[in-house]
Enzyme design. Structure first.
Site, PDB file in Angstrom:
ATOM      1  CE1 TYR A 196       9.610 -25.580  16.005  1.00 45.04           C
ATOM      2  CE2 TYR A 196       7.855 -24.942  17.517  1.00 45.04           C
ATOM      3  CZ  TYR A 196       8.955 -25.730  17.220  1.00 45.04           C
ATOM      4  OH  TYR A 196       9.394 -26.663  18.140  1.00 45.04           O
ATOM      5  CE  LYS A 203       8.096 -28.927  15.815  1.00 41.73           C
ATOM      6  NZ  LYS A 203       8.913 -30.117  15.428  1.00 41.73           N
TER       7      LYS A 203
END
Ligand SMILES: NC(=O)c1ccc[n+]([C@@H]2O[C@H](COP(=O)([O-])OP(=O)(O)OC[C@H]3O[C@@H](n4cnc5c(N)ncnc54)[C@H](O)[C@@H]3O)[C@@H](O)[C@H]2O)c1
Length: 253
Positions: free
Chosen positions: A154, A158
């Site tokens: 993640y 991001k």
């Protein structure tokens, strides 16, 4: 406002959480809104909130990581609402685990939804923005882009979206298109509720514990993020591009 003057916004992952609040907020700003999520029926609540307040919205079922579904969704939006010139790449998933336990499929899923999804959506919508000589792209990053234990997939996705945003700003600026990134801190949604469950805490206790670490002493609400997105997608933000705005109740390390 006649429907021909109305700007059309697309918000992905808008059945609930930050996406739903953003769709409602952009409709309140006078946009017609395409509410995209995996399951068209799940978008009904968001669409009804918008239409009950006198706005225009449609529900669109699509997996943003699937090229054919994205193409079909954007074609349908252009046909039913008008050419989209505002895009909020918000759809997201978590597949948290420590590196040594993370499966390749959990790595791929997170990359596919956040990075491939934002790429496919932006590629499909930018044609309409270039034709209109106007566009606003907002990509949802996260405070996790700075690094977060258990989120190697993640945080990479991001952080990747921040680079994606800056390159979009450079490539598309000459067409009247801006691209910015909003990076939320802790926001109370199903996503953080799932994290609370994973670590074996009740959601209220989890939020209270998180709030003690946040300078403004509360967790964020989806509307806090929708407010920032409304600024970046507005006509008045045409000279703001390639930026990352952390919306986290305080500065981050
Ligand atoms: N909640 C937070 O604290 C937080 C913090 C930082 C960043 N974010 C980011 O904000 C965005 C929204 O998060 P949220 O908290 O509202 O999450 P959420 O889980 O409540 O909502 C995400 C939505 O995205 C949809 N979605 C997932 N995969 C999809 C796909 N392939 N195609 C279409 N839709 C898909 C889901 O069905 C869901 O409705 C995400 O990108 C998330 O990573 C959230």
């Amino acid at each position: 406002m006649s429907t021909t003057d109305q700007r059309v916004a697309v918000v992905t992952g808008a059945a609930r959480g930050i996406g739903a609040a953003t769709a409602v907020r952009l409709a309140a700003e006078g946009r017609a809104v395409a509410v995209i999520d995996l399951d068209e029926a799940a978008c009904k609540d968001t669409v009804e909130k918008i239409t009950a307040a006198g706005g225009r919205a449609i529900a669109v079922g699509a997996d943003v990581s699937d090229e054919a579904q994205v193409e079909a969704a954007v074609a349908r939006i252009a046909e039913e609402l008008g050419a989209p010139t505002i895009l909020v790449n918000n759809a997201g998933v978590l597949r948290d685990n420590l590196l040594f336990k993370m499966s390749v499929s959990d790595w791929d899923t997170v990359m596919n939804v956040h990075l491939r999804g934002s790429f496919l959506m932006t590629k499909a919508v930018q044609k309409h923005m270039v034709d209109a000589g106007f566009g606003r792209v907002v990509n949802l990053s996260s405070s996790s882009a700075l690094g977060n234990r258990g989120q190697v997939n993640y945080s990479a996705a991001k952080a990747g979206l921040q680079g994606f945003t800056k390159t979009l700003a450079k490539e598309l600026g000459k067409f009247g298109i801006t691209a910015n990134s909003v990076a939320p801190g802790f926001i109370a949604t199903e996503m953080t509720k799932t994290t609370a469950e994973r670590v074996g805490m009740g959601f209220e206790d989890f939020k209270a514990a998180a709030a003690t670490q946040i300078p403004v002493q509360r967790v964020g609400e989806p509307e806090d993020i929708a407010n920032a997105i409304a600024f970046f997608t507005g006509d008045a933000a045409g000279f703001v591009s390639g930026q990352v705005l952390y919306v986290a109740g305080g500065p981050l390390d």
